[in-house]
Design a protein around this motif. Sequence first.
Motif, mmCIF file in Angstrom:
data_model
loop_
_atom_site.group_PDB
_atom_site.id
_atom_site.type_symbol
_atom_site.label_atom_id
_atom_site.label_comp_id
_atom_site.label_asym_id
_atom_site.label_seq_id
_atom_site.Cartn_x
_atom_site.Cartn_y
_atom_site.Cartn_z
ATOM 1 N N GLY A 61 0.832 -1.194 0.000
ATOM 2 C CA GLY A 61 0.000 0.000 0.000
ATOM 3 C C GLY A 61 0.863 1.239 0.000
ATOM 4 N N ALA A 62 0.377 2.314 -0.657
ATOM 5 C CA ALA A 62 1.137 3.552 -0.778
ATOM 6 C C ALA A 62 0.260 4.746 -0.423
ATOM 7 N N GLU A 63 0.723 5.546 0.536
ATOM 8 C CA GLU A 63 0.024 6.789 0.839
ATOM 9 C C GLU A 63 0.161 7.744 -0.349
ATOM 10 N N ASP A 64 -0.921 8.448 -0.654
ATOM 11 C CA ASP A 64 -0.957 9.357 -1.807
ATOM 12 C C ASP A 64 -0.942 10.793 -1.302
ATOM 13 N N PHE A 65 0.233 11.417 -1.345
ATOM 14 C CA PHE A 65 0.369 12.772 -0.811
ATOM 15 C C PHE A 65 -0.448 13.793 -1.609
ATOM 16 N N SER A 66 -0.776 13.474 -2.838
ATOM 17 C CA SER A 66 -1.546 14.429 -3.656
ATOM 18 C C SER A 66 -3.011 14.496 -3.239
ATOM 19 N N VAL A 67 -3.464 13.571 -2.401
ATOM 20 C CA VAL A 67 -4.846 13.561 -1.914
ATOM 21 C C VAL A 67 -4.835 13.878 -0.417
ATOM 22 N N MET A 68 -5.221 15.094 -0.093
ATOM 23 C CA MET A 68 -5.332 15.513 1.302
ATOM 24 C C MET A 68 -4.048 15.231 2.090
ATOM 25 N N GLY A 69 -2.916 15.457 1.439
ATOM 26 C CA GLY A 69 -1.626 15.299 2.093
ATOM 27 C C GLY A 69 -1.299 13.887 2.529
ATOM 28 N N GLY A 70 -1.982 12.889 1.913
ATOM 29 C CA GLY A 70 -1.741 11.499 2.292
ATOM 30 C C GLY A 70 -2.243 11.161 3.679
ATOM 31 N N SER A 71 -3.128 12.006 4.246
ATOM 32 C CA SER A 71 -3.636 11.778 5.598
ATOM 33 C C SER A 71 -4.535 10.547 5.640
ATOM 34 N N ILE A 72 -4.691 10.012 6.840
ATOM 35 C CA ILE A 72 -5.380 8.738 7.028
ATOM 36 C C ILE A 72 -6.785 8.981 7.577
ATOM 37 N N GLY A 73 -7.791 8.700 6.765
ATOM 38 C CA GLY A 73 -9.170 8.740 7.206
ATOM 39 C C GLY A 73 -9.663 7.343 7.520
ATOM 40 N N SER A 74 -10.954 7.242 7.836
ATOM 41 C CA SER A 74 -11.508 5.940 8.208
ATOM 42 C C SER A 74 -11.448 4.952 7.053
ATOM 43 N N GLY A 75 -11.676 5.428 5.836
ATOM 44 C CA GLY A 75 -11.577 4.539 4.683
ATOM 45 C C GLY A 75 -10.162 4.047 4.456
ATOM 46 N N GLY A 76 -9.187 4.956 4.634
ATOM 47 C CA GLY A 76 -7.788 4.558 4.511
ATOM 48 C C GLY A 76 -7.380 3.569 5.569
ATOM 49 N N THR A 77 -7.886 3.768 6.794
ATOM 50 C CA THR A 77 -7.607 2.818 7.877
ATOM 51 C C THR A 77 -8.130 1.424 7.521
ATOM 52 N N ALA A 78 -9.346 1.386 6.958
ATOM 53 C CA ALA A 78 -9.926 0.097 6.566
ATOM 54 C C ALA A 78 -9.085 -0.587 5.499
ATOM 55 N N LYS A 79 -8.575 0.183 4.544
ATOM 56 C CA LYS A 79 -7.743 -0.397 3.489
ATOM 57 C C LYS A 79 -6.412 -0.901 4.051
ATOM 58 N N ARG A 80 -5.827 -0.134 4.939
ATOM 59 C CA ARG A 80 -4.576 -0.559 5.549
ATOM 60 C C ARG A 80 -4.781 -1.849 6.342
ATOM 61 N N TYR A 81 -5.877 -1.905 7.069
ATOM 62 C CA TYR A 81 -6.188 -3.133 7.807
ATOM 63 C C TYR A 81 -6.392 -4.295 6.841
ATOM 64 N N ARG A 82 -7.075 -4.048 5.740
ATOM 65 C CA ARG A 82 -7.409 -5.116 4.796
ATOM 66 C C ARG A 82 -6.156 -5.757 4.205
#
Length: 478
Positions: free
Chosen positions: A79-100
């Motif tokens: 998985g890769a954080e995308d700095f071009s989208v909201m500074g690559g910050s982690i929201g609830s959807g991103g947390t779910a993907k990281r967990y997945r």
Amino acid sequence: MRGELEHRRTRMREMGGAERIKKYLHDRGKLDARQRLAALFDPGTFREIGLLVGTVEDIPAEGFVCGSGRVGGRTVMAGAEDFSVMGGSIGSGGTAKRYRIAELAMQEQVPLVMMLDGAGHRLTDDGGGGRSPGDLQAMADLSGRVPMVCLVLGASAGHGALAAPLSDFVVMSESASMFTGGPPLVKAATGEDVTKEELGGAKVCAEIAGSAHNVTPDDASALALARRYLSYFPQHAGGSLPTCDEGDTAPRSLDDLVEVIPPDDRKPYDIHDVIERMVDRGSFLEVQPGYGRAIVLGLAFLGGRSVGIVANNPAYYAGAVNSEAAIKAMDFLDHLGRFGQPVIFLADNPGVMAGTKAERSGILKWGGKMYRAERRLRNAKIHVTMRKAFGFGSVVMAHNPFDKQTLSLSLPGVTMAAMPASSGGPTAKLSAEEQARAEAEQASGPYKMANRLGYDDIIDPVELRDKVLDGLSMLETR
């Protein structure tokens, strides 16, 4: 319906848009999130997971692009954080993907690679509250089960940065930084004005804090290093170790090694020159080279077999084991213990470091923990005493008999004892005659040890590679 699906897919693949990608990534010499994944995986093998997470809120891929692919023909989750989208910050959807992806890595027993370039937790997303699994919990549970690599390719703070200490191998690009809280938070909390580089730049993390293992010039070289690192590991704990035959797996004499190692044990030399000659040509990958330099750690192929190397380096502090060296060796041994590589110990040290600085840095504690990691190691161990081995310095390097070595060797001319006679004699208030006798005893070589089977053999330096290969040949049932 199909048109809407394709429209949503296209939108989610756009990341932050061409302008933001150019401004914040490409113009700074960095790859974007999708380019990073493409560079990690074998061409054409990336299969995305969770593309449509963020489609309702119109946050492309929720700022975290992830999925599976192949690295050297073997499946890996990444998985890769995308700095071009909201500074690559982690929201609830991103947390779910990281967990997945961590969940899938555990379930399918495949390695996990995380790429960090983000601001940490997204303050505008409270996740809705309630109970839900956390990605950091999943990574902690995954540790030791499969190889885990973390690439820090930009500024990484807070929640995101915690992926690094939960991983086995952390690589930073030269322009990256990593910290629990960035400069604005530090200013607000302590009043301290500090730059990202001063707080957690690559040099700080790799050479002072020890929180990163290796540093590379740019994204592309970091991704290439991740691919190479994984080539030394099985897919999961208990899996088969990889092999590599690049044409240098056969026995060969190290004819110039006697010129590399000075016979006078007070003269320094660089242990890298020994390692590079001993292993299959070009196969040595040093781990954490900038931290705890009195010990050199790394991975290599020897006779085509994946092995770990733990070696004192007389070029730093005469090879004396200080706290930083003990910490990194302890972590390395704990890590390899999960995955089964035989470990080759090359001992050449005057003991563990002494003095007020050493004691205040916790050398007794960390030296003891290094020994515990070595003692508990169930992997095959091969020990070689190069020139000298004194006291606890020899113990932490798997020198003790009955330490479950597959093979224990020494070069001739070795000096060894509980402590060097030159310093220990005056401490013990030896007479001049007793001092001379003690120094002669230590300089008499390893033959008394061999006579009592303290060593399995005394070898000529030119035989080093071949004798270690002999030891590895006994491991067919492991």
